[in-house]
Design a protein around this motif. Structure first.
Motif, PDB file in Angstrom:
ATOM      1  N   ASP A 177      13.522 -10.821  -9.708  1.00 29.91           N
ATOM      2  CA  ASP A 177      12.422 -11.041 -10.164  1.00 29.91           C
ATOM      3  C   ASP A 177      12.634 -12.479 -11.056  1.00 29.91           C
ATOM      4  O   ASP A 177      11.872 -13.541 -10.910  1.00 29.91           O
ATOM      5  CB  ASP A 177      11.672 -10.275 -11.308  1.00 29.91           C
ATOM      6  CG  ASP A 177      10.880  -9.039 -10.321  1.00 29.91           C
ATOM      7  OD1 ASP A 177      10.731  -9.369  -9.226  1.00 29.91           O
ATOM      8  OD2 ASP A 177      10.410  -8.085 -11.126  1.00 29.91           O
ATOM      9  N   PRO A 213      11.686  -8.558   0.183  1.00 32.55           N
ATOM     10  CA  PRO A 213      10.682  -8.328  -0.140  1.00 32.55           C
ATOM     11  C   PRO A 213       9.415  -9.658  -0.252  1.00 32.55           C
ATOM     12  O   PRO A 213       9.200 -10.124  -1.536  1.00 32.55           O
ATOM     13  CB  PRO A 213      10.654  -7.688  -1.726  1.00 32.55           C
ATOM     14  CG  PRO A 213      11.979  -8.452  -1.988  1.00 32.55           C
ATOM     15  CD  PRO A 213      12.810  -8.676  -0.914  1.00 32.55           C
ATOM     16  N   ARG A 250       6.376  -9.744  -2.560  1.00 32.43           N
ATOM     17  CA  ARG A 250       6.651  -9.615  -3.831  1.00 32.43           C
ATOM     18  C   ARG A 250       7.026 -11.165  -4.128  1.00 32.43           C
ATOM     19  O   ARG A 250       6.628 -11.584  -5.293  1.00 32.43           O
ATOM     20  CB  ARG A 250       7.720  -8.790  -4.266  1.00 32.43           C
ATOM     21  CG  ARG A 250       8.356  -8.972  -5.920  1.00 32.43           C
ATOM     22  CD  ARG A 250       9.327  -7.770  -6.248  1.00 32.43           C
ATOM     23  NE  ARG A 250      10.457  -7.799  -5.283  1.00 32.43           N
ATOM     24  CZ  ARG A 250      11.498  -8.804  -5.786  1.00 32.43           C
ATOM     25  NH1 ARG A 250      11.260  -9.964  -6.686  1.00 32.43           N
ATOM     26  NH2 ARG A 250      12.464  -8.921  -4.965  1.00 32.43           N
ATOM     27  N   SER A 299       3.865 -13.239  -4.231  1.00 35.62           N
ATOM     28  CA  SER A 299       2.810 -12.784  -5.524  1.00 35.62           C
ATOM     29  C   SER A 299       3.577 -13.428  -6.726  1.00 35.62           C
ATOM     30  O   SER A 299       2.730 -13.552  -7.644  1.00 35.62           O
ATOM     31  CB  SER A 299       2.945 -11.456  -5.744  1.00 35.62           C
ATOM     32  OG  SER A 299       4.251 -10.656  -6.091  1.00 35.62           O
ATOM     33  N   ARG A 300       4.534 -13.575  -6.943  1.00 35.48           N
ATOM     34  CA  ARG A 300       5.108 -14.192  -8.168  1.00 35.48           C
ATOM     35  C   ARG A 300       5.153 -16.201  -7.979  1.00 35.48           C
ATOM     36  O   ARG A 300       5.875 -16.573  -8.667  1.00 35.48           O
ATOM     37  CB  ARG A 300       6.650 -14.079  -8.208  1.00 35.48           C
ATOM     38  CG  ARG A 300       6.763 -12.327  -8.391  1.00 35.48           C
ATOM     39  CD  ARG A 300       8.092 -12.047  -9.033  1.00 35.48           C
ATOM     40  NE  ARG A 300       8.549 -12.341 -10.322  1.00 35.48           N
ATOM     41  CZ  ARG A 300       8.244 -11.520 -11.466  1.00 35.48           C
ATOM     42  NH1 ARG A 300       7.630 -10.286 -11.014  1.00 35.48           N
ATOM     43  NH2 ARG A 300       8.280 -11.666 -12.523  1.00 35.48           N
ATOM     44  N   GLU A 324       7.307  -1.243   3.450  1.00 45.54           N
ATOM     45  CA  GLU A 324       6.527  -0.552   2.940  1.00 45.54           C
ATOM     46  C   GLU A 324       6.307   1.034   3.270  1.00 45.54           C
ATOM     47  O   GLU A 324       6.212   1.867   2.403  1.00 45.54           O
ATOM     48  CB  GLU A 324       4.905  -1.110   3.190  1.00 45.54           C
ATOM     49  CG  GLU A 324       3.884  -0.140   2.437  1.00 45.54           C
ATOM     50  CD  GLU A 324       2.789  -1.089   2.376  1.00 45.54           C
ATOM     51  OE1 GLU A 324       2.748  -2.093   1.613  1.00 45.54           O
ATOM     52  OE2 GLU A 324       1.637  -0.691   3.046  1.00 45.54           O
ATOM     53  N   GLU A 344       3.098  -2.066  -1.351  1.00 41.26           N
ATOM     54  CA  GLU A 344       2.491  -3.092  -1.593  1.00 41.26           C
ATOM     55  C   GLU A 344       3.359  -4.437  -0.819  1.00 41.26           C
ATOM     56  O   GLU A 344       3.571  -5.593  -1.503  1.00 41.26           O
ATOM     57  CB  GLU A 344       2.041  -3.755  -3.049  1.00 41.26           C
ATOM     58  CG  GLU A 344       1.057  -2.716  -3.498  1.00 41.26           C
ATOM     59  CD  GLU A 344       0.716  -3.131  -4.694  1.00 41.26           C
ATOM     60  OE1 GLU A 344       1.240  -4.031  -5.411  1.00 41.26           O
ATOM     61  OE2 GLU A 344      -0.401  -2.425  -5.423  1.00 41.26           O
ATOM     62  N   SER A 345       4.211  -3.847   0.060  1.00 40.54           N
ATOM     63  CA  SER A 345       5.260  -4.682   0.942  1.00 40.54           C
ATOM     64  C   SER A 345       4.639  -5.524   2.242  1.00 40.54           C
ATOM     65  O   SER A 345       5.318  -6.581   2.562  1.00 40.54           O
ATOM     66  CB  SER A 345       6.534  -4.125   1.101  1.00 40.54           C
ATOM     67  OG  SER A 345       7.146  -3.799  -0.028  1.00 40.54           O
TER      68      SER A 345
END
Length: 468
Positions: A284, A313, A316, A319-320, A353, A369-370
């Motif tokens: 992250d 991912p 993810r 989403s970032r 997922e 949520e992948s």
């Protein structure tokens, strides 16, 4: 009324957002002499009929036939051009062995300009035939051969971003294939940058030099630092590999005590014009650094299945706030088609997922949520690629370049299963993405110039520029 070089008439699919494809039914796409889309006009617009009346009997007008559709040209963010010579070979061995046994010996042959020209000619033509209008290329350590690749992109009409690869670390590269020394590697990189910038002055669609440390293991600290300085001096694009596999990710942690992302950043190699391939092991914190710097991730889903030791991912990362594009990674990825990579991106996300170990309970089997949709994967191959490169490409929209592929769903040898005249256009889009083959790509346009024509049956008064 403004005089347009081309007016294209038909239905197109293009990304409205990262998660949604827009259907432009029966629209007019008005393209100027520079190859830019000045207007996109729908049937309800007051200018629509006036434009039709003005252009439909001129040589500037082209109307699609029934069963034909426009897509944006694909943007392939990770191609090892010399590896086309080994595509489909030895994909069942570990990355480290694959590189040293097959890849580096093949790439070493590109010191021979004649061999380089033959392979590079084929890879550029193959990608164009698969709808790829823009490609971000790794070449080899050889300056002249790398320049030859840029020249071929210019000649054939593909928008090419080309990097002379730097590999100067004797601890990780064999003597038969590496730069002579760090000073030479940096000097030849600068000479290459200047030569490609000169070539670009006479190339309509653009060719671009790219600063290209192969990856951290193959480069000394001095080379990485020098390349970061050259990228800043000339404001170039930057490309490399980042956190690709267990071996490569572990090597960087051992050498620097940090992940690739932060090591690359320390050398000035993360910027808004940087594209890092793979990135399967980004934390992250790494992803947040990418988002902060504006650095893009190139997702290579087919290649990752063979060499990355994990499923990235991608949802993810997106989403970032990380920019995402798509790459074939020839030849770690066997297919030159981004259609194939779009499909694999969706498949891999579903497997991540849902999970793969059937011995585990469903609730423990995957990563929630992948999954990504086909609309999202298509975005990565088009608009996401344009944003990753900071260029106005990848969308069929005003103020974007007319880079387009014309898809014919009625080709005799590869007809798509379209039987219902009332079928939703978005469903037709999905069938195109999942089922189209190269022979369905009847025309390819780059910067308003037709660079591939397989014979379309469309209504056009424009003479063919090139017959395949």
């Amino acid at each position: 009324m403004t005089e347009f070089a081309h007016v294209f008439h038909g239905t197109a699919f293009t990304s409205r957002s990262p998660k949604e494809v827009e259907v432009l039914k029966d629209h007019l796409f008005c393209v100027n002499e520079d190859g830019m889309i000045e207007k996109v006009i729908g049937p309800e617009h007051r200018e629509y009929q006036e434009l039709l009346d003005t252009y439909q009997h001129t040589s500037s007008y082209q109307k699609l036939a029934d069963g034909q559709y426009f897509l944006p040209g694909f943007i392939d963010l990770h191609v090892h051009a010399p590896q086309w010579a080994q595509a489909g070979t030895a994909l069942d061995i570990p990355l480290y062995d694959w590189l040293n046994t097959y890849t580096f010996p093949i790439e070493a042959k590109f010191e021979d300009i004649g061999f380089a020209k033959k392979v590079y000619n084929d890879v550029v033509e193959t990608l164009l035939a698969n709808g790829t209008t823009t490609a971000l290329y790794f070449a080899t350590v050889h300056k002249e051969a790398s320049l030859q690749l840029a020249k071929l992109c210019a000649e054939k009409g593909q928008r090419g971003l080309v990097g002379k690869v730097v590999m100067d670390n004797p601890d990780q590269t064999e003597a038969f294939y590496r730069d002579h020394d760090t000073k030479t590697a940096l000097a030849e990189t600068e000479e290459f940058i200047l030569a490609v910038r000169e070539l670009a002055k006479t190339t309509k669609q653009g060719v671009y030099p790219v600063v290209t440390p192969r990856f951290i293991p193959s480069c000394t600290n001095e080379a990485l630092q020098g390349l970061g300085e050259l990228a800043a001096k000339y404001d170039t694009h930057i490309q490399s590999h980042c956190s690709e596999s267990d071996w490569e990710h572990g090597y960087v942690k051992e050498r620097f005590g940090k992940h690739d992302a932060f090591a690359l950043s320390d050398f000035g190699l993360l910027s808004e014009k940087s594209v890092m391939a793979h990135c399967n092991f980004l934390s992250d914190e790494d992803a947040d650094l990418f988002a902060e710097k504006g650095t893009a991730v190139c997702h290579c889903p087919i290649s990752n299945a063979y060499f990355a030791n994990s499923v990235i991912p991608i949802a993810r990362l997106q989403s970032r706030g990380v920019e995402i594009g798509l790459g074939s990674d020839i030849s770690g990825g066997f297919s030159p088609s981004l259609f194939d990579n779009v499909k694999q991106a969706v498949v891999s996300s579903r497997m991540l997922e849902d999970g793969v170990d059937s011995k585990l309970p469903a609730i423990e089997r995957g990563v929630p949520e992948s999954r990504i949709t086909v609309d999202e994967a298509f975005y990565f191959a088009t608009a996401g690629g344009g944003e990753s490169l900071s260029l106005p490409i990848g969308r069929l929209a005003e103020n974007y370049v007319w880079d387009a592929q014309m898809i014919d769903t009625t080709v005799e040898t590869s007809k798509l299963p379209l039987y219902d005249p009332e079928e939703k256009l978005h469903d037709i889009f999905q069938k195109i993405v999942y089922l189209a083959r190269p022979e369905n790509i009847r025309e390819v346009w780059v910067q308003g110039e037709r660079v591939l024509d397989r014979g379309t049956g469309s209504s056009s008064h424009k003479k063919n520029i090139e017959k395949e």
